[in-house]
Design an enzyme around this catalytic site. Structure first.
Site, PDB file in Angstrom:
ATOM      1  N   HIS A 179      -3.545  -0.794  -6.401  1.00 52.27           N
ATOM      2  CA  HIS A 179      -2.379  -1.990  -6.409  1.00 52.27           C
ATOM      3  C   HIS A 179      -2.897  -2.810  -5.066  1.00 52.27           C
ATOM      4  O   HIS A 179      -2.798  -4.056  -4.890  1.00 52.27           O
ATOM      5  CB  HIS A 179      -0.927  -1.805  -6.567  1.00 52.27           C
ATOM      6  CG  HIS A 179      -0.622  -1.208  -7.839  1.00 52.27           C
ATOM      7  ND1 HIS A 179      -0.146  -0.059  -7.858  1.00 52.27           N
ATOM      8  CD2 HIS A 179      -1.053  -1.488  -9.040  1.00 52.27           C
ATOM      9  CE1 HIS A 179       0.370   0.327  -9.202  1.00 52.27           C
ATOM     10  NE2 HIS A 179      -0.257  -0.704  -9.989  1.00 52.27           N
ATOM     11  N   LYS A 204       7.558   1.941 -21.120  1.00 54.67           N
ATOM     12  CA  LYS A 204       7.314   3.127 -20.266  1.00 54.67           C
ATOM     13  C   LYS A 204       8.671   3.477 -19.655  1.00 54.67           C
ATOM     14  O   LYS A 204       9.460   2.702 -19.240  1.00 54.67           O
ATOM     15  CB  LYS A 204       6.577   2.598 -19.011  1.00 54.67           C
ATOM     16  CG  LYS A 204       5.055   2.266 -19.375  1.00 54.67           C
ATOM     17  CD  LYS A 204       4.383   1.844 -17.988  1.00 54.67           C
ATOM     18  CE  LYS A 204       2.857   1.667 -18.178  1.00 54.67           C
ATOM     19  NZ  LYS A 204       2.003   1.119 -17.083  1.00 54.67           N
ATOM     20  N   ARG A 223      -9.693  -2.181 -14.269  1.00 52.82           N
ATOM     21  CA  ARG A 223     -10.089  -0.964 -13.537  1.00 52.82           C
ATOM     22  C   ARG A 223     -11.395  -0.686 -14.307  1.00 52.82           C
ATOM     23  O   ARG A 223     -12.775  -0.575 -13.850  1.00 52.82           O
ATOM     24  CB  ARG A 223      -9.520   0.428 -13.699  1.00 52.82           C
ATOM     25  CG  ARG A 223      -8.568   0.144 -12.618  1.00 52.82           C
ATOM     26  CD  ARG A 223      -7.122   1.069 -13.112  1.00 52.82           C
ATOM     27  NE  ARG A 223      -6.440   0.564 -14.140  1.00 52.82           N
ATOM     28  CZ  ARG A 223      -5.353   0.964 -14.207  1.00 52.82           C
ATOM     29  NH1 ARG A 223      -4.545   1.774 -13.398  1.00 52.82           N
ATOM     30  NH2 ARG A 223      -4.549   0.191 -15.212  1.00 52.82           N
ATOM     31  N   SER A 233      -0.949   4.782 -11.817  1.00 49.48           N
ATOM     32  CA  SER A 233       0.292   5.585 -11.231  1.00 49.48           C
ATOM     33  C   SER A 233       0.304   6.722 -11.959  1.00 49.48           C
ATOM     34  O   SER A 233       1.109   7.596 -11.604  1.00 49.48           O
ATOM     35  CB  SER A 233       1.371   4.541 -11.606  1.00 49.48           C
ATOM     36  OG  SER A 233       1.262   3.336 -10.775  1.00 49.48           O
TER      37      SER A 233
HETATM   38  P1  ADP Z   1       1.303  -2.329 -15.981  1.00 44.96           P
HETATM   39  O1  ADP Z   1       2.591  -1.393 -16.283  1.00 44.96           O
HETATM   40  O2  ADP Z   1       1.763  -3.686 -16.393  1.00 44.96           O
HETATM   41  O3  ADP Z   1       0.107  -1.809 -16.595  1.00 44.96           O
HETATM   42  P2  ADP Z   1       0.889  -1.235 -13.199  1.00 44.96           P
HETATM   43  O4  ADP Z   1       1.893  -0.982 -12.418  1.00 44.96           O
HETATM   44  O5  ADP Z   1       0.378  -0.107 -13.969  1.00 44.96           O
HETATM   45  O6  ADP Z   1       1.527  -2.209 -14.402  1.00 44.96           O
HETATM   46  O7  ADP Z   1      -0.276  -2.146 -12.900  1.00 44.96           O
HETATM   47  C1  ADP Z   1      -0.191  -3.417 -12.570  1.00 44.96           C
HETATM   48  C2  ADP Z   1      -1.480  -4.100 -12.514  1.00 44.96           C
HETATM   49  O8  ADP Z   1      -2.333  -3.490 -11.467  1.00 44.96           O
HETATM   50  C3  ADP Z   1      -2.338  -3.991 -13.640  1.00 44.96           C
HETATM   51  O9  ADP Z   1      -3.118  -5.172 -14.158  1.00 44.96           O
HETATM   52  C4  ADP Z   1      -3.242  -2.907 -13.596  1.00 44.96           C
HETATM   53  O10 ADP Z   1      -4.360  -2.990 -14.371  1.00 44.96           O
HETATM   54  C5  ADP Z   1      -3.428  -3.220 -12.332  1.00 44.96           C
HETATM   55  N1  ADP Z   1      -3.885  -1.748 -11.502  1.00 44.96           N
HETATM   56  C6  ADP Z   1      -3.463  -0.665 -11.317  1.00 44.96           C
HETATM   57  N2  ADP Z   1      -3.935   0.363 -10.683  1.00 44.96           N
HETATM   58  C7  ADP Z   1      -5.102  -0.268 -10.255  1.00 44.96           C
HETATM   59  C8  ADP Z   1      -6.136   0.154  -9.709  1.00 44.96           C
HETATM   60  N3  ADP Z   1      -6.433   1.430  -9.220  1.00 44.96           N
HETATM   61  N4  ADP Z   1      -7.224  -0.739  -9.619  1.00 44.96           N
HETATM   62  C9  ADP Z   1      -7.230  -1.871  -9.882  1.00 44.96           C
HETATM   63  N5  ADP Z   1      -6.066  -2.388 -10.573  1.00 44.96           N
HETATM   64  C10 ADP Z   1      -5.052  -1.520 -10.957  1.00 44.96           C
END
Ligand code: ADP
Length: 164
Positions: free
Chosen positions: A18, A42, A91, A129
């Site tokens: 992030h 979630k 990703r 996450s």
């Molecule tokens: P959501 O629940 O909306 O998927 P997340 O908190 O999992 O939210 O992620 C928020 C954003 O960050 C999403 O666009 C996700 O694809 C991106 N993201 C999460 N982890 C990574 C990572 N390791 N590299 C790049 N983008 C990421």
């Protein structure tokens, strides 16, 4: 006033992936709002307050980023904040279908707002996450993949859960 973008997500917990996306976004935008949004599909390990705390600690060293919680449509939140752009991280191909759906749905809801996708450094391209929570729950070392406070909080959380 410069251009503001919203970086929405669940951030349960925030990871270095992030942060990588946030830092890249600052090359194109003057101000980024990290938006902790509702996600009915979630259940989270960390409360909203805990997630804000973890994010705020990281923002001490990243200027021009703030964190807010929203409980409405993302496009409505963006409009309220005068943001024309939503940032999402991509990703791998596996992210694509869901992100494609969301981006087009958000465009349908508000055609003034664009979604911009950024790719993280390869070292974070497998990082989610969810995988942090699975590895963390068994005491695996995730210290190089999440910020310091998030690491402490995940260790404490699982110590507490495993004692119950
Ligand atoms: P959501 O629940 O909306 O998927 P997340 O908190 O999992 O939210 O992620 C928020 C954003 O960050 C999403 O666009 C996700 O694809 C991106 N993201 C999460 N982890 C990574 C990572 N390791 N590299 C790049 N983008 C990421």
């Amino acid at each position: 006033m410069g251009a503001t973008a919203i970086y929405p997500g669940t951030f349960d917990p925030i990871t270095n992936g992030h942060i990588d996306i946030l830092i890249r976004s600052l090359k194109a935008f003057d101000h980024i709002i990290v938006g902790i949004g509702p996600n009915p599909t979630k259940t989270t390990l960390f409360s909203i307050e805990e997630r804000i705390l973890m994010i705020k600690e990281c923002l001490n060293s990243i200027p021009n980023v703030s964190v807010e919680v929203f409980d409405c449509l993302l496009v409505d939140f963006a409009k309220r904040k005068n943001a024309k752009v939503i940032i999402r991280g991509l990703r791998a191909i596996s992210d694509f279908e869901y992100e494609f759906q969301m981006a087009l749905m958000n465009r349908k809801l508000d055609s003034d707002i664009e979604t911009v996708f950024l790719m993280p450094s390869e070292e974070y391209s497998y990082l989610t996450s969810s995988i942090i929570k699975v590895v963390g729950s068994f005491g695996g070392d995730v210290s190089s993949l999440i910020p310091k406070l998030a690491h402490e909080m995940i260790k404490n959380k699982f110590n507490k859960i495993n004692k119950e």
